[in-house]
Design a protein around this motif. Structure first.
Motif, PDB file in Angstrom:
ATOM      1  N   GLU A   1      39.663  46.772  29.259  1.00 49.58           N
ATOM      2  CA  GLU A   1      40.306  47.252  30.480  1.00 49.58           C
ATOM      3  C   GLU A   1      41.616  47.934  30.099  1.00 49.58           C
ATOM      4  OE1 GLU A   1      38.629  43.798  33.552  1.00 49.58           O
ATOM      5  OE2 GLU A   1      40.757  43.848  33.040  1.00 49.58           O
ATOM      6  N   SER A   2      41.924  49.051  30.727  1.00 49.31           N
ATOM      7  CA  SER A   2      43.166  49.767  30.408  1.00 49.31           C
ATOM      8  C   SER A   2      44.378  48.940  30.807  1.00 49.31           C
ATOM      9  CB  SER A   2      43.192  51.129  31.112  1.00 49.31           C
ATOM     10  OG  SER A   2      42.994  50.980  32.512  1.00 49.31           O
TER      11      SER A   2
ATOM     12  N   ASN B   1      38.889  51.285  34.010  1.00 48.10           N
ATOM     13  CA  ASN B   1      40.185  51.848  34.408  1.00 48.10           C
ATOM     14  C   ASN B   1      40.550  51.504  35.843  1.00 48.10           C
ATOM     15  OD1 ASN B   1      42.471  53.367  33.575  1.00 48.10           O
ATOM     16  ND2 ASN B   1      41.709  55.187  34.632  1.00 48.10           N
ATOM     17  N   THR B   2      39.962  50.422  36.359  1.00 45.58           N
ATOM     18  CA  THR B   2      40.120  50.085  37.768  1.00 45.58           C
ATOM     19  C   THR B   2      41.572  49.861  38.163  1.00 45.58           C
ATOM     20  OG1 THR B   2      37.917  49.098  37.906  1.00 45.58           O
ATOM     21  CG2 THR B   2      39.515  48.387  39.543  1.00 45.58           C
TER      22      THR B   2
ATOM     23  N   ALA C   1      28.010  57.591  40.705  1.00 46.76           N
ATOM     24  CA  ALA C   1      28.484  56.551  41.616  1.00 46.76           C
ATOM     25  C   ALA C   1      27.373  55.540  41.871  1.00 46.76           C
ATOM     26  CB  ALA C   1      28.941  57.165  42.928  1.00 46.76           C
ATOM     27  N   VAL C   2      27.760  54.263  41.891  1.00 43.78           N
ATOM     28  CA  VAL C   2      26.805  53.176  42.123  1.00 43.78           C
ATOM     29  C   VAL C   2      27.391  52.194  43.132  1.00 43.78           C
ATOM     30  CG1 VAL C   2      25.635  53.398  39.900  1.00 43.78           C
ATOM     31  CG2 VAL C   2      27.672  51.964  40.076  1.00 43.78           C
ATOM     32  N   ALA C   3      26.683  51.095  43.363  1.00 42.53           N
ATOM     33  CA  ALA C   3      27.001  50.224  44.488  1.00 42.53           C
ATOM     34  C   ALA C   3      28.247  49.373  44.294  1.00 42.53           C
ATOM     35  CB  ALA C   3      25.806  49.317  44.793  1.00 42.53           C
ATOM     36  N   SER C   4      28.655  49.115  43.052  1.00 41.64           N
ATOM     37  CA  SER C   4      29.818  48.262  42.795  1.00 41.64           C
ATOM     38  C   SER C   4      30.267  48.455  41.355  1.00 41.64           C
ATOM     39  CB  SER C   4      29.478  46.778  43.038  1.00 41.64           C
ATOM     40  OG  SER C   4      28.570  46.321  42.052  1.00 41.64           O
ATOM     41  N   GLY C   5      31.439  47.919  41.038  1.00 39.73           N
ATOM     42  CA  GLY C   5      31.901  47.954  39.668  1.00 39.73           C
ATOM     43  C   GLY C   5      30.998  47.167  38.735  1.00 39.73           C
ATOM     44  N   HIS C   6      30.512  46.025  39.200  1.00 40.93           N
ATOM     45  CA  HIS C   6      29.579  45.233  38.400  1.00 40.93           C
ATOM     46  C   HIS C   6      28.293  46.008  38.126  1.00 40.93           C
ATOM     47  CE1 HIS C   6      31.668  41.652  37.692  1.00 40.93           C
ATOM     48  NE2 HIS C   6      30.730  40.770  37.980  1.00 40.93           N
TER      49      HIS C   6
ATOM     50  N   VAL D   1      34.658  53.315  33.433  1.00 41.13           N
ATOM     51  CA  VAL D   1      34.057  52.728  34.633  1.00 41.13           C
ATOM     52  C   VAL D   1      35.164  52.291  35.583  1.00 41.13           C
ATOM     53  CG1 VAL D   1      31.942  51.983  33.486  1.00 41.13           C
ATOM     54  CG2 VAL D   1      33.893  50.427  33.581  1.00 41.13           C
ATOM     55  N   HIS D   2      34.828  52.235  36.853  1.00 40.46           N
ATOM     56  CA  HIS D   2      35.747  51.782  37.897  1.00 40.46           C
ATOM     57  C   HIS D   2      35.003  50.919  38.899  1.00 40.46           C
ATOM     58  CE1 HIS D   2      39.408  54.364  37.518  1.00 40.46           C
ATOM     59  NE2 HIS D   2      38.569  55.213  36.956  1.00 40.46           N
TER      60      HIS D   2
END
Length: 426
Positions: free
Chosen positions: A155-156, A185-186, A83-88, A204-205
């Motif tokens: 992107e899915s 897969n957001t 887990a990280v701070a944002s999708g970017h 990634v999300h």
């Protein structure tokens, strides 16, 4: 529990979590601390040398975040997650493990506008070069492959139009090229699509969207499928070569099918620093518990709204894969049989001015730059999220001047339709 594999809804509530051993708290606590006490000098040395797992400093890992990571990995069918701070931030950390200056990655042209901007402009300063391909033309991915290609990114369910990407077909191209397939897969969430089941190597999300689901916390996550051999051909030295900062450890050799997730943590997150707040992890965990319930409601509402708009005289077209007439309907039936998602676009006969006017007249829909909220949201991409693109690029990405994007929430569908009716009538 027995040896039976838990179902999706059970995993959404329980995966990764246990009652707190000290207090008995049933909800995962927020471990709001910067650092953690070592047992002794040998314990500290083993943690820093990657010879033992444990907590050192919240920039690298935190017990609240660890529950979130295990839960999303379980829902996606991966071996590990970070887990990280944002999708970017997730996208930066992923590509940092794969690309050296001068390397290339192939990306589907239909992407979130922020990703297009990040790939086109920000990544240039790292010497990472994006090559665009058309997700409706699989051969364009094949033609884009060069000796410098190190990954393929798709992107899915593509933002903003909600089009469905043929993951398996593009996975075949990636396998032939010997590079990993990364799938954002957001918009689908693992409730609708699990890309790893269709050949993805990394998922990634933006946790900010449907996984968190309430528009209150930023976050991103990287899921390692454990399916890619990082030692092949010496393409990925961050994983296959000895790491001098860890006494010569080869991450692929030492950590096997979760080596990529480890690399993202100990080489990416450690040095780049986009750590997720434990409080945000707690909020997102709470959101995930209701993911199956919310996603089904999102999809059911979205289909009803899309059907309404498809019959409205002011609407030129609707792009929603859940409609039988949509060009992506067959792919939606294959990849997302429970629903085609909650984000889609429609075009107004009045063009750019009509789109700008509509968003100002809606009352229940919130006009803002986000998707995946419990609330229904609206935006005119050509004047906002995709405004940095020229007109031709806007059209190619599904964000032409007449296009309005909706993110359908979990309100009563009758109220959403009534709001659209009054705004279109006005």
């Amino acid at each position: 529990m027995s040896d039976r594999l838990p179902g999706f809804s059970t995993l959404a509530v329980h995966a990764g979590a246990q009652p707190d051993p000290t207090t008995g708290a049933r909800a995962t606590p927020i471990y709001q601390t910067t650092s953690f006490v070592f047992n002794d000098a040998d314990h500290a040395a083993s943690l820093f040398g990657l010879q033992a797992f444990g907590n050192i400093y919240t920039r690298i890992g935190n017990p609240t975040n660890a529950v979130l990571e295990e839960r999303v990995a379980a829902l996606e069918g991966g071996t590990a997650a970070l887990a990280v701070a944002s999708g970017h931030a997730a996208q930066v950390v992923v590509l940092q493990q794969l690309l050296q200056p001068g390397d290339e990655f192939i990306a589907a042209r239909k992407l979130y506008g922020g990703s297009i901007n990040q790939f086109t402009h920000a990544f240039k300063s790292f010497g990472w070069n994006v090559v665009w391909a058309d997700p409706d033309d699989i051969s364009s991915f094949e033609r884009a492959v060069t000796p410098r290609t190190k990954a393929i990114f798709i992107e899915s369910i593509a933002n903003p139009a909600g089009s469905i990407t043929d993951i398996e077909a593009i996975s075949t191209v990636a396998r032939k090229a010997g590079v990993p397939l990364i799938v954002d897969n957001t918009l689908a969430s693992p409730y609708l699509i699990r890309p790893i089941d269709h050949g993805a190597d990394i998922v990634v999300h933006s946790l900010t969207k449907f996984l968190g689901g309430h528009g209150n916390s930023l976050g991103g996550i990287i899921v390692d499928a454990g399916t890619f051999d990082w030692s092949t051909g010496g393409k990925y030295p961050m994983l296959s070569e000895p790491r001098p900062e860890y006494h010569g450890i080869r991450l692929q050799e030492t950590f096997g099918n979760f080596a990529f997730a480890i690399a993202c943590r100990v080489l990416g997150l450690r040095d780049l620093g986009p750590a997720l707040s434990p409080f945000n992890a707690f909020m997102i965990l709470t959101g995930i518990e209701t993911l199956p319930l919310r996603m089904q409601k999102h999809c059911d509402n979205a289909k009803a709204v899309a059907e309404y708009l498809a019959g409205h005289p002011a609407v030129a077209s609707v792009s929603y894969a859940g409609l039988p007439s949509d060009k992506y309907n067959q792919l939606a039936r294959k990849y997302a049989p429970k629903g085609a998602g909650a984000v889609f676009t429609f075009s107004l006969k009045g063009g750019f001015d009509a789109g700008v006017s509509l968003v100002s007249k809606l009352q229940l829909f919130s006009h803002l730059a986000n998707v995946g909220d419990t609330r229904s949201l609206v935006i005119h991409p050509a004047s906002t999220t995709h405004s940095q693109l020229d007109d031709a690029a806007k059209v190619k990405s599904g964000a032409g001047p007449d296009v309005v994007r909706l993110s359908i929430g979990i309100e009563d569908k009758e109220d959403l339709i009534a709001d659209l009716e009054q705004a279109l009538g006005a």
